[in-house]
Design a protein around this motif. Structure first.
Motif, PDB file in Angstrom:
ATOM      1  N   THR A   1       0.847  -1.201   0.000  1.00 30.80           N
ATOM      2  CA  THR A   1       0.000   0.000   0.000  1.00 30.80           C
ATOM      3  C   THR A   1       0.880   1.248   0.000  1.00 30.80           C
ATOM      4  O   THR A   1       1.779   1.377   0.836  1.00 30.80           O
ATOM      5  CB  THR A   1      -0.935   0.008   1.237  1.00 30.80           C
ATOM      6  N   SER A   2       0.608   2.149  -0.927  1.00 28.17           N
ATOM      7  CA  SER A   2       1.432   3.362  -1.047  1.00 28.17           C
ATOM      8  C   SER A   2       1.167   4.317   0.119  1.00 28.17           C
ATOM      9  O   SER A   2       0.105   4.270   0.752  1.00 28.17           O
ATOM     10  CB  SER A   2       1.109   4.085  -2.351  1.00 28.17           C
ATOM     11  N   ASP A   3       2.126   5.201   0.355  1.00 36.44           N
ATOM     12  CA  ASP A   3       1.965   6.215   1.405  1.00 36.44           C
ATOM     13  C   ASP A   3       0.710   7.050   1.160  1.00 36.44           C
ATOM     14  O   ASP A   3      -0.033   7.358   2.097  1.00 36.44           O
ATOM     15  CB  ASP A   3       3.184   7.146   1.445  1.00 36.44           C
ATOM     16  N   ALA A   4       0.483   7.419  -0.096  1.00 33.88           N
ATOM     17  CA  ALA A   4      -0.677   8.259  -0.432  1.00 33.88           C
ATOM     18  C   ALA A   4      -1.979   7.544  -0.081  1.00 33.88           C
ATOM     19  O   ALA A   4      -2.895   8.142   0.505  1.00 33.88           O
ATOM     20  CB  ALA A   4      -0.650   8.621  -1.911  1.00 33.88           C
ATOM     21  N   ARG A   5      -2.075   6.249  -0.399  1.00 33.63           N
ATOM     22  CA  ARG A   5      -3.279   5.482  -0.100  1.00 33.63           C
ATOM     23  C   ARG A   5      -3.447   5.306   1.413  1.00 33.63           C
ATOM     24  O   ARG A   5      -4.559   5.390   1.932  1.00 33.63           O
ATOM     25  CB  ARG A   5      -3.216   4.113  -0.816  1.00 33.63           C
TER      26      ARG A   5
ATOM     27  N   GLY B   1       2.994   9.207  10.766  1.00 34.12           N
ATOM     28  CA  GLY B   1       2.323   9.903  11.860  1.00 34.12           C
ATOM     29  C   GLY B   1       0.808   9.863  11.758  1.00 34.12           C
ATOM     30  O   GLY B   1       0.129  10.888  11.856  1.00 34.12           O
ATOM     31  N   LEU B   2       0.261   8.672  11.574  1.00 29.71           N
ATOM     32  CA  LEU B   2      -1.184   8.525  11.359  1.00 29.71           C
ATOM     33  C   LEU B   2      -1.977   8.848  12.624  1.00 29.71           C
ATOM     34  O   LEU B   2      -1.502   8.662  13.731  1.00 29.71           O
ATOM     35  CB  LEU B   2      -1.493   7.092  10.907  1.00 29.71           C
ATOM     36  N   LYS B   3      -3.208   9.313  12.426  1.00 31.74           N
ATOM     37  CA  LYS B   3      -4.054   9.661  13.578  1.00 31.74           C
ATOM     38  C   LYS B   3      -4.713   8.429  14.200  1.00 31.74           C
ATOM     39  O   LYS B   3      -5.095   8.442  15.356  1.00 31.74           O
ATOM     40  CB  LYS B   3      -5.112  10.696  13.181  1.00 31.74           C
ATOM     41  N   ASN B   4      -4.871   7.372  13.399  1.00 29.77           N
ATOM     42  CA  ASN B   4      -5.548   6.163  13.887  1.00 29.77           C
ATOM     43  C   ASN B   4      -4.565   5.130  14.410  1.00 29.77           C
ATOM     44  O   ASN B   4      -3.467   4.983  13.867  1.00 29.77           O
ATOM     45  CB  ASN B   4      -6.372   5.528  12.758  1.00 29.77           C
ATOM     46  N   PRO B   5      -4.976   4.358  15.438  1.00 29.19           N
ATOM     47  CA  PRO B   5      -4.127   3.264  15.896  1.00 29.19           C
ATOM     48  C   PRO B   5      -4.003   2.168  14.841  1.00 29.19           C
ATOM     49  O   PRO B   5      -4.867   2.041  13.971  1.00 29.19           O
ATOM     50  CB  PRO B   5      -4.848   2.740  17.139  1.00 29.19           C
ATOM     51  N   LEU B   6      -2.942   1.386  14.963  1.00 25.24           N
ATOM     52  CA  LEU B   6      -2.687   0.273  14.042  1.00 25.24           C
ATOM     53  C   LEU B   6      -2.755  -1.031  14.819  1.00 25.24           C
ATOM     54  O   LEU B   6      -2.103  -1.188  15.849  1.00 25.24           O
ATOM     55  CB  LEU B   6      -1.281   0.390  13.439  1.00 25.24           C
ATOM     56  N   LEU B   7      -3.531  -1.982  14.310  1.00 27.48           N
ATOM     57  CA  LEU B   7      -3.502  -3.341  14.856  1.00 27.48           C
ATOM     58  C   LEU B   7      -2.898  -4.243  13.797  1.00 27.48           C
ATOM     59  O   LEU B   7      -3.310  -4.201  12.630  1.00 27.48           O
ATOM     60  CB  LEU B   7      -4.903  -3.829  15.234  1.00 27.48           C
TER      61      LEU B   7
ATOM     62  N   ILE C   1      -6.654   6.373   3.598  1.00 26.41           N
ATOM     63  CA  ILE C   1      -7.339   5.448   4.504  1.00 26.41           C
ATOM     64  C   ILE C   1      -7.412   6.049   5.906  1.00 26.41           C
ATOM     65  O   ILE C   1      -8.458   6.022   6.564  1.00 26.41           O
ATOM     66  CB  ILE C   1      -6.638   4.065   4.497  1.00 26.41           C
ATOM     67  N   ASP C   2      -6.304   6.617   6.360  1.00 21.88           N
ATOM     68  CA  ASP C   2      -6.257   7.222   7.688  1.00 21.88           C
ATOM     69  C   ASP C   2      -7.285   8.346   7.817  1.00 21.88           C
ATOM     70  O   ASP C   2      -7.967   8.473   8.838  1.00 21.88           O
ATOM     71  CB  ASP C   2      -4.840   7.748   7.949  1.00 21.88           C
ATOM     72  N   ALA C   3      -7.411   9.135   6.757  1.00 23.66           N
ATOM     73  CA  ALA C   3      -8.356  10.259   6.777  1.00 23.66           C
ATOM     74  C   ALA C   3      -9.803   9.778   6.875  1.00 23.66           C
ATOM     75  O   ALA C   3     -10.649  10.444   7.472  1.00 23.66           O
ATOM     76  CB  ALA C   3      -8.165  11.117   5.523  1.00 23.66           C
ATOM     77  N   LEU C   4     -10.086   8.603   6.297  1.00 22.63           N
ATOM     78  CA  LEU C   4     -11.463   8.093   6.268  1.00 22.63           C
ATOM     79  C   LEU C   4     -11.775   7.127   7.415  1.00 22.63           C
ATOM     80  O   LEU C   4     -12.878   6.627   7.516  1.00 22.63           O
ATOM     81  CB  LEU C   4     -11.718   7.362   4.944  1.00 22.63           C
TER      82      LEU C   4
END
Length: 258
Positions: free
Chosen positions: A157-161, A203-209, A165-168
């Protein structure tokens, strides 16, 4: 933005989250709610219930086989919703339904979301729902019913994608540990470390599992160092195949992880 058990969990707990996947109607048709109750009692933080499908593309042999058994047992979306009807009287942990678009579309997307919300489901994972279609068509339906949609990202998955995803996203991002199917062992390779570092640097706003290949305490702890928690699926399905009673198998497996 949904204010459901899922979004509240991530506000309250920031690390070492254990998400356990199991297939609805497996090993026996009526085991779904028993497993949910035991997972909560044994310390899982959230649960993914797999909706059995005859062609589960991203899943490895263990989960594929559990899908077949569940379908032979008579599991369907209608049966699953019946089983979850009163589950919130006993189970408080966040519940996610995971599966493929085909059965959901046959059931009717809006009808499915309404039923899921009614029985107390908090989120959905539909890996084959196209991103653009979600944005244009399905996002308002999910929001109307207070459901979070969880997207998967992979090393490809590209950085842009990932940023899109993080934004949505309003709960967590499912970070697939490697470009393989579920059940393959997670290994700390150079490529994987580079992937984890790349995503962390965004630096995403959402947590990652982190999911795919998490099977025991060491792999769970390793994943928790790179993300906010981890998802265990195939190894738990294998644990349910043990000869002991299903409640015992759930407790014994979680004891090994935590």
């Amino acid at each position: 933005m949904p204010n459901n058990r899922l979004t509240r969990l991530f506000q309250e707990k920031s690390g070492n989250l254990l998400n356990v996947y199991f297939t609805a109607g497996y090993p026996k048709l009526e085991d779904t709610t028993t497993i949910l109750e035991e997972l909560e009692a044994a310390g899982a933080d959230l649960v993914e219930i797999g909706m059995p499908f005859s062609d589960p593309l991203a899943d490895g042999p263990t989960i594929q086989a559990s899908n077949m058994v569940a379908l032979e047992n008579g599991m369907s979306l209608k049966v699953l919703f019946q089983q979850l009807e009163n589950v919130r009287e006993k189970v408080t942990l966040p519940i996610i339904l995971m599966g493929y678009l085909n059965p959901v579309m046959q059931y009717g997307f809006e009808r499915f979301c309404a039923e899921a919300a009614r029985v107390g489901v908090d989120g959905l994972i539909l890996p084959d729902l196209p991103f653009a279609e979600y944005e244009e068509e399905y996002k308002p339906i999910l929001e109307k019913h207070g459901l979070s949609l969880i997207f998967l990202i992979t090393p490809q998955t590209s950085d842009a994608r990932i940023r899109q995803i993080d934004a949505l996203t309003n709960s967590f991002i499912y970070m697939v540990s490697s470009a393989s199917t579920t059940g393959s062992q997670v290994q700390s390779t150079e490529a994987q470390r580079a992937y984890f570092s790349r995503v962390k640097a965004l630096g995403l706003k959402n947590p990652l599992l982190i999911g795919f290949g998490i099977s025991d305490k060491p792999s769970f702890e390793m994943a928790c160092q790179s993300g906010h928690g981890a998802i265990i699926g195939s190894a738990f399905i294998k644990a349910l195949q043990q000869p002991a009673e299903v409640r015992e198998n759930v407790r014994a497996f979680l004891k090994q992880i935590r």
